[in-house]
Design a protein around this motif. Sequence first.
Motif, short mmCIF file in Angstrom:
data_model
loop_
_atom_site.label_atom_id
_atom_site.label_comp_id
_atom_site.label_asym_id
_atom_site.label_seq_id
_atom_site.Cartn_x
_atom_site.Cartn_y
_atom_site.Cartn_z
N LEU A 52 0.83 -1.19 0.00
CA LEU A 52 0.00 0.00 0.00
C LEU A 52 0.87 1.25 0.00
N GLU A 53 0.37 2.27 -0.67
CA GLU A 53 1.13 3.52 -0.80
C GLU A 53 0.18 4.70 -0.63
N TRP A 54 0.41 5.51 0.38
CA TRP A 54 -0.44 6.68 0.63
C TRP A 54 -0.10 7.78 -0.35
N MET A 55 -1.14 8.35 -0.97
CA MET A 55 -0.92 9.37 -2.00
C MET A 55 -1.21 10.78 -1.49
N ALA B 294 -5.95 20.12 0.78
CA ALA B 294 -5.37 18.82 0.47
C ALA B 294 -3.87 18.84 0.71
N ASN B 295 -3.33 17.71 1.11
CA ASN B 295 -1.88 17.58 1.14
C ASN B 295 -1.50 16.25 0.51
N TYR B 296 -0.32 16.25 -0.09
CA TYR B 296 0.08 15.13 -0.93
C TYR B 296 1.43 14.56 -0.50
N ALA B 297 1.58 13.26 -0.75
CA ALA B 297 2.89 12.64 -0.55
C ALA B 297 3.87 13.26 -1.54
N GLN B 298 5.09 13.45 -1.09
CA GLN B 298 6.08 14.12 -1.93
C GLN B 298 6.23 13.44 -3.29
N LYS B 299 6.13 12.12 -3.29
CA LYS B 299 6.31 11.37 -4.53
C LYS B 299 5.33 11.80 -5.61
N PHE B 300 4.14 12.24 -5.22
CA PHE B 300 3.08 12.54 -6.18
C PHE B 300 2.85 14.04 -6.37
N GLN B 301 3.59 14.85 -5.64
CA GLN B 301 3.44 16.30 -5.76
C GLN B 301 3.57 16.75 -7.21
N GLY B 302 2.60 17.55 -7.64
CA GLY B 302 2.63 18.07 -9.00
C GLY B 302 1.93 17.18 -10.00
N GLN C 272 9.97 9.47 1.78
CA GLN C 272 9.60 8.69 2.96
C GLN C 272 9.70 7.21 2.62
N SER C 273 10.56 6.47 3.30
CA SER C 273 10.73 5.06 3.03
C SER C 273 9.65 4.24 3.74
N ALA C 274 9.28 3.13 3.10
CA ALA C 274 8.29 2.24 3.68
C ALA C 274 8.82 1.66 5.00
N LEU C 275 7.90 1.41 5.91
CA LEU C 275 8.26 0.75 7.16
C LEU C 275 8.62 -0.70 6.86
N THR C 276 9.51 -1.28 7.64
CA THR C 276 10.00 -2.63 7.37
C THR C 276 9.24 -3.69 8.15
N GLN C 277 8.68 -4.62 7.41
CA GLN C 277 7.99 -5.78 8.00
C GLN C 277 8.61 -7.06 7.46
N PRO C 278 8.51 -8.16 8.20
CA PRO C 278 8.96 -9.44 7.64
C PRO C 278 8.04 -9.83 6.50
#
Lengths: 117, 109
Positions: free
Chosen positions: A45-48, A58-66, B1-7
Amino acid sequence: QVQLVQSGAEVKKPGSSVKVSCKASGGTFSSYAISWVRQAPGQGLEWMGRIIPILGIANYAQKFQGRVTITADKSTSTAYMELSSLRSEDTAVYYCARDFRWTQEYWGQGTLVTVSS
Amino acid sequence: QSALTQPASVSGSPGQSITISCTGTSSDVGGYNYVSWYQQHPGKAPKLMIYDVSNRPSGVSNRFSGSKSGNTASLTISGLQAEDEADYYCSSYTSSGYVFGTGTKVTVL
């Protein structure tokens, strides 16, 4: 009972945009933030980003900014997520979720977006 | 932001207890008591199991419990049942939003 119903699957060309909707029912739409989370095939999962409808902020994850725009229409209790400049790596299931405190409590059913030429 | 680490995977027999770890940094897991855990069955949306480190939403079995120490959070499933077989993700609030864990596949032997 809170329910989030998302729009249907989409197939898009690289470079185009997609707009996914998320209609909420059973709760006070404006008072809770709506987050968007995506999941590429076989991946995590990846929060956007998210929006607080009552504030329209709104606020955005840096990866998706723009590249991502999240909006909300209080009159129809619907949130939208638009992602532009699509590439194959954007192929994923996109979920909306209603935030509660500092978590995502209720989730939509997901919308598959396929980016393919 | 790096993903949290899980097994990547954890397994156990019915009735046993298992624990899934979730390691982050002082900017996420260690900095806030806002860790959540989600259960996801194949083809389904995630389901919230734990929020604020150790709180269970209404309707979630008390076999699920959460804790945190420093930069590592943990989810324990006691009395493992067949229906617990799923993917589990942790999540943490950060100053710029949220970050999810890499995910753990739980297998009931």
